[in-house]
Design a protein around this motif. Structure first.
Motif, PDB file in Angstrom:
ATOM      1  N   SER A   8      31.560  -2.023  -4.377  1.00 42.10           N
ATOM      2  CA  SER A   8      31.011  -0.786  -3.833  1.00 42.10           C
ATOM      3  C   SER A   8      29.952  -1.096  -2.789  1.00 42.10           C
ATOM      4  CB  SER A   8      30.386   0.041  -4.972  1.00 42.10           C
ATOM      5  OG  SER A   8      30.220   1.383  -4.563  1.00 42.10           O
ATOM      6  N   ASP A   9      29.711  -0.132  -1.934  1.00 41.27           N
ATOM      7  CA  ASP A   9      28.556  -0.205  -1.026  1.00 41.27           C
ATOM      8  C   ASP A   9      28.512  -1.517  -0.241  1.00 41.27           C
ATOM      9  OD1 ASP A   9      26.730   2.360  -1.727  1.00 41.27           O
ATOM     10  OD2 ASP A   9      27.829   1.666  -3.488  1.00 41.27           O
ATOM     11  N   LEU A  10      29.569  -1.717   0.534  1.00 45.87           N
ATOM     12  CA  LEU A  10      29.631  -2.894   1.398  1.00 45.87           C
ATOM     13  C   LEU A  10      28.714  -2.736   2.609  1.00 45.87           C
ATOM     14  CD1 LEU A  10      32.404  -2.653  -0.235  1.00 45.87           C
ATOM     15  CD2 LEU A  10      33.383  -4.014   1.582  1.00 45.87           C
ATOM     16  N   HIS A  11      28.576  -1.462   3.062  1.00 49.44           N
ATOM     17  CA  HIS A  11      27.729  -1.132   4.225  1.00 49.44           C
ATOM     18  C   HIS A  11      28.013  -2.061   5.404  1.00 49.44           C
ATOM     19  CE1 HIS A  11      25.073   2.035   2.513  1.00 49.44           C
ATOM     20  NE2 HIS A  11      25.413   1.462   1.365  1.00 49.44           N
ATOM     21  N   LEU A  12      29.284  -2.220   5.729  1.00 55.79           N
ATOM     22  CA  LEU A  12      29.648  -3.070   6.879  1.00 55.79           C
ATOM     23  C   LEU A  12      29.069  -2.453   8.154  1.00 55.79           C
ATOM     24  CD1 LEU A  12      33.322  -3.833   5.843  1.00 55.79           C
ATOM     25  CD2 LEU A  12      31.431  -5.486   5.943  1.00 55.79           C
ATOM     26  N   GLY A  43      33.137   3.465  -2.012  1.00 60.69           N
ATOM     27  CA  GLY A  43      32.372   4.144  -0.966  1.00 60.69           C
ATOM     28  C   GLY A  43      31.226   3.377  -0.353  1.00 60.69           C
ATOM     29  N   ASP A  44      30.672   3.963   0.714  1.00 55.97           N
ATOM     30  CA  ASP A  44      29.744   3.278   1.613  1.00 55.97           C
ATOM     31  C   ASP A  44      30.366   1.952   2.058  1.00 55.97           C
ATOM     32  OD1 ASP A  44      28.019   5.381   1.438  1.00 55.97           O
ATOM     33  OD2 ASP A  44      26.395   4.317   0.428  1.00 55.97           O
ATOM     34  N   ILE A  45      31.601   2.083   2.512  1.00 58.00           N
ATOM     35  CA  ILE A  45      32.346   0.924   3.026  1.00 58.00           C
ATOM     36  C   ILE A  45      31.738   0.531   4.375  1.00 58.00           C
ATOM     37  CG2 ILE A  45      34.623   0.140   3.808  1.00 58.00           C
ATOM     38  CD1 ILE A  45      35.749   2.300   1.765  1.00 58.00           C
ATOM     39  N   PHE A 145      34.622   8.062  -7.814  1.00 59.48           N
ATOM     40  CA  PHE A 145      34.073   8.588  -6.556  1.00 59.48           C
ATOM     41  C   PHE A 145      32.716   7.944  -6.348  1.00 59.48           C
ATOM     42  CE2 PHE A 145      33.621  11.801  -9.951  1.00 59.48           C
ATOM     43  CZ  PHE A 145      32.243  11.924 -10.034  1.00 59.48           C
ATOM     44  N   HIS A 146      32.036   8.334  -5.267  1.00 60.77           N
ATOM     45  CA  HIS A 146      30.852   7.572  -4.847  1.00 60.77           C
ATOM     46  C   HIS A 146      29.570   7.944  -5.614  1.00 60.77           C
ATOM     47  CE1 HIS A 146      28.438   5.119  -2.183  1.00 60.77           C
ATOM     48  NE2 HIS A 146      27.675   6.149  -1.869  1.00 60.77           N
ATOM     49  N   HIS A 147      29.261   9.231  -5.705  1.00 56.56           N
ATOM     50  CA  HIS A 147      27.944   9.673  -6.190  1.00 56.56           C
ATOM     51  C   HIS A 147      27.900   9.813  -7.720  1.00 56.56           C
ATOM     52  CE1 HIS A 147      28.046  11.044  -1.989  1.00 56.56           C
ATOM     53  NE2 HIS A 147      26.726  11.064  -2.016  1.00 56.56           N
ATOM     54  N   GLY A 184      29.788   4.490  -7.502  1.00 62.18           N
ATOM     55  CA  GLY A 184      28.968   3.482  -6.831  1.00 62.18           C
ATOM     56  C   GLY A 184      27.651   4.116  -6.439  1.00 62.18           C
ATOM     57  N   HIS A 185      27.207   3.869  -5.187  1.00 62.71           N
ATOM     58  CA  HIS A 185      26.103   4.575  -4.540  1.00 62.71           C
ATOM     59  C   HIS A 185      24.710   4.136  -4.971  1.00 62.71           C
ATOM     60  CE1 HIS A 185      24.093   7.832  -2.452  1.00 62.71           C
ATOM     61  NE2 HIS A 185      23.691   8.419  -3.563  1.00 62.71           N
ATOM     62  N   ALA A 186      24.518   3.735  -6.223  1.00 61.87           N
ATOM     63  CA  ALA A 186      23.169   3.458  -6.719  1.00 61.87           C
ATOM     64  C   ALA A 186      22.709   2.041  -6.385  1.00 61.87           C
ATOM     65  CB  ALA A 186      23.095   3.690  -8.220  1.00 61.87           C
ATOM     66  N   HIS A 187      23.613   1.193  -5.958  1.00 64.95           N
ATOM     67  CA  HIS A 187      23.271  -0.202  -5.619  1.00 64.95           C
ATOM     68  C   HIS A 187      22.689  -0.966  -6.800  1.00 64.95           C
ATOM     69  CE1 HIS A 187      23.299   0.072  -0.950  1.00 64.95           C
ATOM     70  NE2 HIS A 187      23.981   1.080  -1.449  1.00 64.95           N
ATOM     71  N   THR A 188      23.087  -0.571  -8.001  1.00 70.16           N
ATOM     72  CA  THR A 188      22.678  -1.296  -9.202  1.00 70.16           C
ATOM     73  C   THR A 188      23.747  -1.078 -10.267  1.00 70.16           C
ATOM     74  OG1 THR A 188      20.898  -1.610 -10.821  1.00 70.16           O
ATOM     75  CG2 THR A 188      21.297   0.644 -10.086  1.00 70.16           C
TER      76      THR A 188
HETATM   77 FE   LIG Z   1      25.214   2.632  -0.460  1.00 71.58          FE
END
Ligand SMILES: [Fe+2]
Ligand SMILES: [Fe+2]
Length: 246
Positions: A8-12, A43-45, A145-147, A184-188
């Motif tokens: 999750s949250d690759l933030h490319l 998400g947050d790809i 889903f993401h949130h 995902g989304h929480a980065h933890t």
């Molecule tokens: Fe994120």
């Protein structure tokens, strides 16, 4: 048994740092002696929702196993559709049903274009209900889903949660075949419960959320990328393992 990996949250964002971390987790997954049945990317790809970021994601996320995606608040539906999924332009949320080893995996769009909060909009809620209703009796389902629909006791993710969590809880109450909810989304990496189901929050590939009792700097850039493995057994029991990839 169904073996799923989650990132999750690759933030490319076009930087070498983001590219290296995403490539590192994919190299790890592609080299597993036993391949996963599918990879969920929650998400947050992309970091800015730019077409070039999705072209890079398409290159990095190539694998012999199915790669299932959903958008996050940093994503943008149009370039995600065209540059990552290779699909023609279309309106509305990006919702996809996948059948993996007899398990239904519903990848839902909880993004609100232009905003950071999450919402399973009316179209997505209807699609979820219809998709679940159409499954053969006895088919286990995972909704991703993401949130996260719960608070995680940190002011950053807790300020951008899923807005219609009660509607989603009501939907789950009517659908006991949903074994768990994955976000995902929480980065933890986190585990909670929602509507009497396990709620599993995958860790981020980019940076890790520093918890309030760990210090005041929100982002820990030193932690390695995280991944999750979700194992669904014949009795429809889900076990989750978390890993970091050094
Ligand atoms: Fe994120
Ligand atoms: Fe996010």
């Amino acid at each position: 048994m169904v073996l799923l990996a989650q990132i999750s949250d690759l933030h490319l964002d076009g930087t070498e740092r983001a590219r290296e971390r995403a490539t590192r987790v994919m190299d790890y997954l592609r080299a597993l002696p036993t391949p996963v049945d599918a990879l969920l990317v929650t998400g947050d790809i992309a970091d800015h929702g730019e077409p070039s970021e999705y072209r890079e994601a398409a290159r990095i996320l190539t694998a012999a196993f199915p790669v299932l995606t959903c958008p996050g608040n940093h994503d943008s539906r149009e370039p995600l559709r065209s540059a990552l999924l290779g699909e023609p332009p279309a309106e509305g949320p990006v919702n996809r049903l996948h059948l993996i080893g007899g398990t239904a995996i519903l990848m839902c769009d909880s993004s609100i274009p232009g905003k950071d909060e999450g919402l399973l909009d009316q179209q997505t809620m209807s699609w979820l209900a219809e998709s679940l209703d159409a499954l053969p009796t006895g088919t286990p389902a995972l909704v991703a889903f993401h949130h996260p629909p719960v608070t995680l006791h940190h002011p950053l993710p807790d300020s951008y949660t899923l807005q219609n969590d009660q509607d989603f809880a009501a939907l789950l109450a009517d659908h006991p075949e949903v074994v768990a909810v994955i976000t995902g989304h929480a980065h933890t990496a986190a585990v909670s419960t929602f509507a009497r189901r396990p709620l599993l929050v995958g860790p981020a590939v980019t940076w890790t959320l520093r918890l309030p009792w760990e210090g005041t700097e929100v982002a820990d850039f030193e932690q390695p990328p995280g991944i999750a493995f979700h194992v669904l057994d014949e009795r429809h029991r889900l076990t989750t393992h978390f890993r970091t990839v050094l």
